[in-house]
Design a protein around this motif. Structure first.
Motif, PDB file in Angstrom:
ATOM      1  N   UNK A  19      11.106  11.024   6.532  1.00  0.00           N
ATOM      2  CA  UNK A  19      10.594  11.592   7.774  1.00  0.00           C
ATOM      3  C   UNK A  19       9.233  11.026   8.172  1.00  0.00           C
ATOM      4  N   UNK A  20       8.446  10.592   7.217  1.00  0.00           N
ATOM      5  CA  UNK A  20       7.105  10.136   7.504  1.00  0.00           C
ATOM      6  C   UNK A  20       6.923   8.675   7.108  1.00  0.00           C
ATOM      7  N   UNK A  21       7.679   7.802   7.734  1.00  0.00           N
ATOM      8  CA  UNK A  21       7.532   6.375   7.477  1.00  0.00           C
ATOM      9  C   UNK A  21       6.353   5.872   8.302  1.00  0.00           C
ATOM     10  N   UNK A  22       5.466   5.134   7.673  1.00  0.00           N
ATOM     11  CA  UNK A  22       4.279   4.634   8.359  1.00  0.00           C
ATOM     12  C   UNK A  22       4.285   3.119   8.366  1.00  0.00           C
ATOM     13  N   UNK A  23       3.647   2.546   9.383  1.00  0.00           N
ATOM     14  CA  UNK A  23       3.547   1.097   9.453  1.00  0.00           C
ATOM     15  C   UNK A  23       2.333   0.654   8.646  1.00  0.00           C
ATOM     16  N   UNK A  24       2.316  -0.581   8.172  1.00  0.00           N
ATOM     17  CA  UNK A  24       1.124  -1.064   7.464  1.00  0.00           C
ATOM     18  C   UNK A  24      -0.055  -1.148   8.439  1.00  0.00           C
ATOM     19  N   UNK A  25      -1.241  -0.802   7.976  1.00  0.00           N
ATOM     20  CA  UNK A  25      -2.424  -0.858   8.854  1.00  0.00           C
ATOM     21  C   UNK A  25      -2.666  -2.283   9.351  1.00  0.00           C
ATOM     22  N   UNK A  26      -2.241  -3.280   8.599  1.00  0.00           N
ATOM     23  CA  UNK A  26      -2.415  -4.671   9.025  1.00  0.00           C
ATOM     24  C   UNK A  26      -1.602  -4.991  10.283  1.00  0.00           C
ATOM     25  N   UNK A  27      -0.583  -4.182  10.595  1.00  0.00           N
ATOM     26  CA  UNK A  27       0.203  -4.386  11.813  1.00  0.00           C
ATOM     27  C   UNK A  27      -0.478  -3.819  13.052  1.00  0.00           C
ATOM     28  N   UNK A  30      -3.615  -7.058  17.610  1.00  0.00           N
ATOM     29  CA  UNK A  30      -2.988  -7.863  18.662  1.00  0.00           C
ATOM     30  C   UNK A  30      -3.933  -8.994  19.066  1.00  0.00           C
ATOM     31  N   UNK A  31      -3.353 -10.156  19.287  1.00  0.00           N
ATOM     32  CA  UNK A  31      -4.133 -11.303  19.743  1.00  0.00           C
ATOM     33  C   UNK A  31      -5.254 -11.690  18.807  1.00  0.00           C
ATOM     34  N   UNK A  32      -5.082 -11.487  17.516  1.00  0.00           N
ATOM     35  CA  UNK A  32      -6.116 -11.833  16.545  1.00  0.00           C
ATOM     36  C   UNK A  32      -7.185 -10.780  16.361  1.00  0.00           C
ATOM     37  N   UNK A  33      -7.096  -9.678  17.072  1.00  0.00           N
ATOM     38  CA  UNK A  33      -8.089  -8.606  16.980  1.00  0.00           C
ATOM     39  C   UNK A  33      -7.526  -7.489  16.098  1.00  0.00           C
ATOM     40  N   UNK A  34      -8.274  -7.148  15.044  1.00  0.00           N
ATOM     41  CA  UNK A  34      -7.900  -6.043  14.175  1.00  0.00           C
ATOM     42  C   UNK A  34      -8.893  -4.906  14.362  1.00  0.00           C
ATOM     43  N   UNK A  35      -8.613  -3.781  13.753  1.00  0.00           N
ATOM     44  CA  UNK A  35      -9.529  -2.645  13.874  1.00  0.00           C
ATOM     45  C   UNK A  35     -10.804  -2.836  13.080  1.00  0.00           C
ATOM     46  N   UNK A  36     -10.870  -3.844  12.229  1.00  0.00           N
ATOM     47  CA  UNK A  36     -12.110  -4.115  11.497  1.00  0.00           C
ATOM     48  C   UNK A  36     -12.908  -5.243  12.142  1.00  0.00           C
ATOM     49  N   UNK A  98      -0.120 -12.409  24.280  1.00  0.00           N
ATOM     50  CA  UNK A  98      -0.747 -11.941  23.047  1.00  0.00           C
ATOM     51  C   UNK A  98       0.257 -11.110  22.261  1.00  0.00           C
ATOM     52  N   UNK A  99       0.284 -11.283  20.944  1.00  0.00           N
ATOM     53  CA  UNK A  99       1.291 -10.605  20.131  1.00  0.00           C
ATOM     54  C   UNK A  99       0.668  -9.882  18.943  1.00  0.00           C
ATOM     55  N   UNK A 100       1.410  -8.895  18.442  1.00  0.00           N
ATOM     56  CA  UNK A 100       1.027  -8.204  17.212  1.00  0.00           C
ATOM     57  C   UNK A 100       1.427  -9.086  16.027  1.00  0.00           C
ATOM     58  N   UNK A 101       0.976  -8.776  14.809  1.00  0.00           N
ATOM     59  CA  UNK A 101       1.385  -9.564  13.643  1.00  0.00           C
ATOM     60  C   UNK A 101       2.912  -9.629  13.452  1.00  0.00           C
ATOM     61  N   UNK A 102       3.621  -8.598  13.908  1.00  0.00           N
ATOM     62  CA  UNK A 102       5.084  -8.598  13.792  1.00  0.00           C
ATOM     63  C   UNK A 102       5.750  -9.357  14.944  1.00  0.00           C
TER      64      UNK A 102
END
Length: 161
Positions: A19-27, A30-36, A98-102
């Protein structure tokens, strides 16, 4: 009694993992920009911002806004929210190149996202834009965990931003 308790525990844990499947934070990028990413890194990739907007809330201190004449939607091509620490806290993209890592990008059919990530953690209907649905995938169990959201046209099932 111990067998029943063990069976119930296993069933609850099994349901929780399904029920609680999560995506990897690395995903969540977008466009080379991450949350860090830091603000200077974003400017190094995309240049000086075309617009800047002050908007303070719990996640965003200000926005770096880029626009493109190629973008035919009403949305800015790329909006990057910067928090008080100077790192990226939010990215909104309406630019098709621009694309996400996936590999997901604006203009793609949302069914491709579902094949990779499955059911979203949240579905939100936009009352102002009745034809747009937001599908959110979280990287953790809390609403404040980094999330990857797709805004999808209900008629075409295409990602619009």
């Amino acid at each position: 009694m111990k067998k029943v308790l063990l069976l119930v525990t296993l069933l609850v844990l099994g349901c929780t993992s399904v029920c609680f499947a999560f995506i990897p934070e690395s995903d969540v990028a977008i466009g080379g920009i991450t949350l860090s990413s830091i603000e200077d890194y974003v400017k190094g990739i995309y240049g000086q911002r075309q617009y800047s907007e002050r908007h303070q809330d719990e996640h965003v201190n200000h926005w770096i806004i880029y626009d493109s004449v190629k973008n035919k939607s009403r949305y800015y091509s790329l909006e990057v929210g910067i928090n008080v620490e100077g790192t990226v806290s939010d990215v909104d993209c309406a630019e098709a190149n621009l694309a996400t890592p996936a590999g997901f990008q604006v203009g793609m059919n949302y069914a491709a996202v579902q094949q990779i990530y499955g059911r979203p953690n949240e579905i939100q209907y936009n009352r102002k834009e009745g034809n747009i649905i937001r599908y959110a995938y979280y990287s953790g169990p809390y609403v404040d965990d980094p999330a990857l959201s797709f805004y999808v046209n209900r008629s075409t099932h295409k990602i619009v931003h």
